[in-house]
Design an enzyme around this catalytic site. Structure first.
Site, PDB file in Angstrom:
ATOM      1  N   CYS A   1       0.800  -1.279   0.082  1.00 13.99           N
ATOM      2  CA  CYS A   1       0.061   0.081   0.025  1.00 13.99           C
ATOM      3  C   CYS A   1       1.009   1.266   0.000  1.00 13.99           C
ATOM      4  CB  CYS A   1      -1.048   0.108   1.215  1.00 13.99           C
ATOM      5  SG  CYS A   1      -2.247   0.985   1.008  1.00 13.99           S
TER       6      CYS A   1
ATOM      7  N   HIS B   1      -3.586  -5.461   1.004  1.00 10.28           N
ATOM      8  CA  HIS B   1      -2.921  -5.933   2.358  1.00 10.28           C
ATOM      9  C   HIS B   1      -2.890  -7.235   2.655  1.00 10.28           C
ATOM     10  CE1 HIS B   1      -2.327  -1.677   3.804  1.00 10.28           C
ATOM     11  NE2 HIS B   1      -3.641  -1.306   3.151  1.00 10.28           N
TER      12      HIS B   1
ATOM     13  N   GLU C   1      -1.530  -8.632   5.027  1.00 10.54           N
ATOM     14  CA  GLU C   1      -1.187  -8.798   6.432  1.00 10.54           C
ATOM     15  C   GLU C   1      -2.285  -8.902   6.974  1.00 10.54           C
ATOM     16  OE1 GLU C   1      -0.548  -5.901   5.011  1.00 10.54           O
ATOM     17  OE2 GLU C   1      -1.037  -4.183   6.061  1.00 10.54           O
TER      18      GLU C   1
END
Lengths: 82, 222
Positions: B86, B196, B198
């Site tokens: 990002c 993302h 994660e």
């Protein structure tokens, strides 16, 4: 020496904010607006008094940080009156 | 192996990605501050998501010129793997490690939702645990994720298999050219992506599609 730097999107690069402004002007009944492009204006006050050196320094600033030359053009205006 | 997460003022996914790295490597990564002028030798450096320097001037532009980035770029040139997620992807384009630029979303809205991604290249150091053309779900959360590059750069990305992830058909959240969600450099060891991983790396987060990215790069570097 004071400088003004205009940073604008290159032609062909889509400017969503400019489009939104264009639409808003239309909604306010401003007719005849063919297109709107939004850019940035940066004012810099330099201690340098030599115009050529100031211009070279400003060009380096634009290339390294102030503009992203993948999508933006920059135009440097020096105020030599002081 | 030594992994590091760079923390900029305004980073907000640094600790999330640290959890993923610790799960993959068994040890907590080094957390390095943006103002540090030196960085121990690393195998993997992660530039996390967030709003570094408040997104001033252009997203990622200030961070790309922070002291630690000279060290990150130098280590990348020596072969360290770099992952930018990002805002980290924006920083990678601004510092020149990846081509192109992330522009404002064409819809002018901040988009925060799950996206369907296609793994367009499952052969690089990060993606090798996925199947080629596998569809996975990874969330996005950004206002400037609209990948833009000139025609010759886009052709070069295709020619060298540098497009790692694309948004699924009809699911492009930001107007990105060629539906690009993530690209690598030519070596495949520098990856920038807007989604993302994660945020979808364990079952408690709704899915584990992101987990293989972290285990994959750790395996590659082992």
């Amino acid at each position: 020496m004071k400088a003004t730097i205009n940073i604008t999107l290159k032609s062909g690069v889509l400017d969503p904010q400019g489009k939104a402004i264009e639409n808003a002007l239309g909604q306010l009944n401003f007719s005849g607006v063919n297109s709107v492009r939004q850019g940035k204006l940066i004012e810099i006050d330099l201690s340098e008094t030599d115009a050529a050196k100031a211009e070279a320094s400003l060009t380096a600033m634009c290339e390294q940080l102030l503009a992203n030359t993948v999508i933006e053009n920059y135009d440097i205006q020096l105020d030599k009156s002081e | 192996m030594q992994a590091a997460v760079i923390v900029f003022p305004g980073s907000n996914c640094d600790r999330d990605v640290a959890v993923c790295l610790e799960a993959a490597t068994g040890t907590p990564p080094l957390m390095a501050w943006h103002g540090d002028a030196s960085l121990p030798d690393c195998d993997l450096i992660v530039l996390p998501g967030g709003f570094s320097y408040g997104d001033y001037l252009r997203c990622g532009s200030m961070a790309a010129n922070s002291p630690i980035m000279r060290e990150v770029v130098a280590q990348a040139h020596k072969g360290a793997a770099v992952l930018g997620i990002c805002n980290g992807f924006q920083i990678l384009t601004e510092c020149g490690l990846l081509p192109g630029v992330l522009m404002q979303n064409t819809g002018l809205n901040f988009v925060c939702r799950d996206t369907r991604l296609t793994v367009s290249n499952a052969q690089n150091a990060f993606t090798h645990l996925y199947q080629q053309d596998e569809e996975i779900i990874i969330p996005v959360a950004h206002n400037e994720g609209n990948y833009f590059a000139d025609e010759s750069t886009l052709a070069s990305l295709q020619e060298h298999q540098q497009i790692a992830f694309t948004y699924g058909a009809g699911d492009n959240p930001n107007g990105a050219s060629l539906d690009i969600a993530g690209i690598t450099d030519k070596s495949g060891k520098i990856l920038g992506m807007m989604p993302h991983p994660e945020r979808r790396a364990e079952a408690a987060l709704g899915g584990e599609d992101g987990k293989r990215l972290f285990t994959g790069i750790v395996e590659s570097l082992a």
